[in-house]
Enzyme design. Structure first.
Site, short mmCIF file in Angstrom:
data_model
loop_
_atom_site.label_atom_id
_atom_site.label_comp_id
_atom_site.label_asym_id
_atom_site.label_seq_id
_atom_site.Cartn_x
_atom_site.Cartn_y
_atom_site.Cartn_z
N CYS A 152 0.67 -0.60 -0.03
CA CYS A 152 -0.10 -0.07 0.19
C CYS A 152 0.95 1.22 -0.21
O CYS A 152 0.91 2.12 -0.72
CB CYS A 152 -0.77 -0.14 1.21
N1 LIG Z 1 -3.48 -4.52 4.75
C1 LIG Z 1 -3.40 -3.49 3.97
O1 LIG Z 1 -3.48 -2.51 3.57
C2 LIG Z 1 -2.62 -4.46 3.08
C3 LIG Z 1 -2.74 -6.00 2.71
N2 LIG Z 1 -2.00 -6.70 2.37
C4 LIG Z 1 -1.53 -7.62 2.21
O2 LIG Z 1 -2.02 -8.65 2.24
C5 LIG Z 1 -2.22 -10.06 2.65
C6 LIG Z 1 -3.36 -10.33 3.69
O3 LIG Z 1 -3.55 -9.00 4.71
P1 LIG Z 1 -4.65 -8.55 4.93
O4 LIG Z 1 -5.95 -8.68 5.15
O5 LIG Z 1 -4.29 -7.51 5.73
O6 LIG Z 1 -4.14 -9.84 6.41
P2 LIG Z 1 -5.52 -10.06 7.95
O7 LIG Z 1 -4.95 -10.65 9.18
O8 LIG Z 1 -6.85 -8.84 7.88
O9 LIG Z 1 -5.73 -11.32 7.04
C7 LIG Z 1 -4.91 -12.53 6.84
C8 LIG Z 1 -5.85 -13.81 6.59
O10 LIG Z 1 -4.70 -14.70 6.46
C9 LIG Z 1 -5.67 -16.03 7.09
N3 LIG Z 1 -4.45 -16.55 7.23
C10 LIG Z 1 -3.51 -16.86 8.48
N4 LIG Z 1 -3.00 -17.65 8.83
C11 LIG Z 1 -3.14 -18.26 7.73
C12 LIG Z 1 -2.99 -19.83 7.53
N5 LIG Z 1 -1.49 -20.06 8.15
N6 LIG Z 1 -3.39 -20.20 6.48
C13 LIG Z 1 -4.02 -19.52 5.79
N7 LIG Z 1 -4.76 -18.21 5.77
C14 LIG Z 1 -3.77 -18.28 7.38
C15 LIG Z 1 -6.42 -15.25 7.66
O11 LIG Z 1 -7.21 -16.26 8.03
P3 LIG Z 1 -8.00 -16.41 9.29
O12 LIG Z 1 -9.31 -15.45 10.00
O13 LIG Z 1 -8.29 -17.64 9.81
O14 LIG Z 1 -7.05 -16.42 9.91
C16 LIG Z 1 -6.38 -14.22 7.47
O15 LIG Z 1 -8.16 -14.75 6.37
C17 LIG Z 1 -1.04 -9.79 3.87
O16 LIG Z 1 0.73 -10.12 2.98
C18 LIG Z 1 -0.92 -7.93 2.95
O17 LIG Z 1 0.75 -8.03 3.23
C19 LIG Z 1 -0.95 -6.05 1.25
C20 LIG Z 1 -1.29 -4.21 1.05
C21 LIG Z 1 -1.93 -3.86 1.54
C1 LIG Z 2 -0.60 0.53 9.24
C2 LIG Z 2 0.72 0.05 8.97
O1 LIG Z 2 1.09 -1.11 9.61
N1 LIG Z 2 1.02 -0.79 7.50
C3 LIG Z 2 1.18 -2.19 7.43
C4 LIG Z 2 1.27 -1.79 5.91
C5 LIG Z 2 1.42 -3.01 5.23
C6 LIG Z 2 0.95 -4.09 4.35
O2 LIG Z 2 0.06 -4.01 5.21
O3 LIG Z 2 1.64 -3.90 3.55
P1 LIG Z 2 2.09 -5.67 2.85
O4 LIG Z 2 1.13 -6.09 1.75
O5 LIG Z 2 3.80 -5.13 2.59
O6 LIG Z 2 2.21 -6.19 3.89
C7 LIG Z 2 2.43 -2.09 8.00
O7 LIG Z 2 3.34 -0.70 8.17
O8 LIG Z 2 3.51 -2.78 8.21
#
Ligand SMILES: NC(=O)C1=CN([C@@H]2O[C@H](COP(=O)(O)OP(=O)(O)OC[C@H]3O[C@@H](n4cnc5c(N)ncnc54)[C@H](OP(=O)(O)O)[C@@H]3O)[C@@H](O)[C@H]2O)C=CC1
Ligand SMILES: CC(=O)N[C@@H](CCC(=O)OP(=O)(O)O)C(=O)O
Length: 348
Positions: A152
């Site tokens: 992000c």
């Molecule tokens: N939030 C953001 O702004 C951004 C996030 N991302 C990326 O997207 C990905 C997900 O992030 P985010 O949605 O924020 O994280 P969350 O913690 O909100 O969600 C994680 C998800 O992964 C699942 N999960 C966790 N561990 C396992 C496992 N061992 N096996 C299978 N499923 C698993 C969880 O399931 P359960 O609920 O059952 O634990 C949940 O559905 C990350 O790689 C993050 O870096 C990328 C850009 C921005």
């Molecule tokens: C506010 C906050 O904690 N932001 C996250 C953004 C990372 C993220 O979600 O991006 P990835 O897909 O690279 O994990 C952080 O700084 O780690």
């Protein structure tokens, strides 16, 4: 005319990124939602975790396995870092035509040593990078079968600085200070994200060039210049659920007026469906892009400091993750890039 729908699975459907992908897919006319999977929440109804996704409320979350994800045209992975590599490989082995779109970081970086330094694990590989607005990148994403969705902060930092770096109007000695809402950290509870500590407070973290997104920003912008590029990146956590505002600056290489800087940005993004350069004098606010795939930018010149200053905003979960993922799916499948996506935000 009847259109054959693309069958899509979402892994990590209980999380923020997976939830946003699903929210957008529910408004996409060419998609049928197949498996929705999770980790510890497998077995729960999706509605218990994502009550805003009403049409999918009764869907039961399955375990995240190759078997549950196989048999789809597109698989989105919204899993923690390190979880995507093996799964993606096994899925592609089973079906070479499947489109796998990883929202995590595993396949974003090119240099294995840099990956190991910032992530502390073995490098899984490099996939086409899902930022179509980078020069030449849109063509690489058309028909791609594996796509790494950008982080992000790198999305907004790159888009906010790219025109200036590419045109050589700044020395690539870049400073980025970016404030993010708390959803950027994911749903899983983290000690520094206790409500009582986040509410009513702004805090810096990952200071001093150690944040994992620093090399990703460098990788993106480094391609736009022959000069050695340096990035000083400082993230801030602010008490709002969504949105990032990035303030970016760099020393000017020569005389440049604010009007010229603005014209440069307006021209660079004139054809981009999601990047909106605001009228001069109007500064971006996160509120305007929430829920949308839009990026709002503004740029000016600080004459006394001899620096270009640009500000950009994005919804970290939309264009910062889920929206970018859907935009990339559209490109991979040869659909109109904007299908299912909007530039219209939710405000106030
Ligand atoms: N939030 C953001 O702004 C951004 C996030 N991302 C990326 O997207 C990905 C997900 O992030 P985010 O949605 O924020 O994280 P969350 O913690 O909100 O969600 C994680 C998800 O992964 C699942 N999960 C966790 N561990 C396992 C496992 N061992 N096996 C299978 N499923 C698993 C969880 O399931 P359960 O609920 O059952 O634990 C949940 O559905 C990350 O790689 C993050 O870096 C990328 C850009 C921005
Ligand atoms: C506010 C906050 O904690 N932001 C996250 C953004 C990372 C993220 O979600 O991006 P990835 O897909 O690279 O994990 C952080 O700084 O780690």
């Amino acid at each position: 005319m009847h259109m054959t729908k693309v069958r899509v699975a979402v892994a990590g459907a209980s999380g923020y990124a997976g939830g946003e992908v699903l929210r957008l897919l529910l408004g996409h006319p060419g998609v049928e939602i197949g498996a929705v999977t999770a980790g510890s929440n497998a077995g729960e109804p999706l509605g218990a975790l994502q009550p805003h996704l009403v049409p999918l409320a009764d869907r039961v979350l399955e375990q995240t396995t190759v078997e549950t994800l196989a048999g789809h045209d597109v698989v989105f992975l919204g899993l923690p870092h390190g979880q995507s590599g093996e799964l993606a490989e096994a899925l592609s082995e089973r079906d070479p035509d499947v489109v796998v779109i990883d929202c995590g970081a595993d396949f974003r970086l090119e240099d294995p040593a840099t990956w190991e330094r910032f992530y502390g694990s073995d490098h899984a590989g490099t996939w086409p990078y899902g930022l179509p607005e980078l020069p030449g990148q849109r063509d690489r994403l058309r028909g791609a079968r594996r796509i790494a969705v950008p982080g992000c902060y790198p999305t907004i930092s790159t888009l906010t600085l790219a025109p200036a770096v590419a045109a050589g109007v700044v020395t690539p000695d870049l400073v980025v200070v970016a404030a993010s809402g708390t959803s950027g950290a994911g749903k899983a509870a983290k000690p520094h994200l206790l409500g009582s500590e986040v509410m009513g407070s702004v805090s810096a973290y990952g200071v001093g060039g150690v944040h994992r997104h620093t090399p990703e920003i460098s990788q993106n912008l480094g391609r736009l210049t022959e000069e050695h590029l340096k990035v000083s990146f400082t993230p801030l956590l602010v008490p709002m659920p969504r949105g990032i505002l990035a303030t970016c600056s760099a020393p000017l290489t020569g005389a440049l007026t604010a009007e010229e800087a603005h014209a440069l940005y307006a021209k660079a993004y004139g054809e981009e469906p999601f990047v909106h350069v605001l009228p001069q004098g109007q500064w971006p606010q996160t509120q305007s892009v929430i829920g949308s795939n839009a990026v709002h930018l503004q740029v000016t010149v600080d004459e006394d400091a001899g620096r270009l200053v640009a500000v950009g905003v994005v919804d970290n979960l939309a264009k910062g993750t889920g929206g970018a993922a859907v935009q990339c799916m559209n490109l991979a499948l040869g659909l109109d890039e904007t299908t299912g996506l909007t530039t219209v935000g939710v405000a106030p």
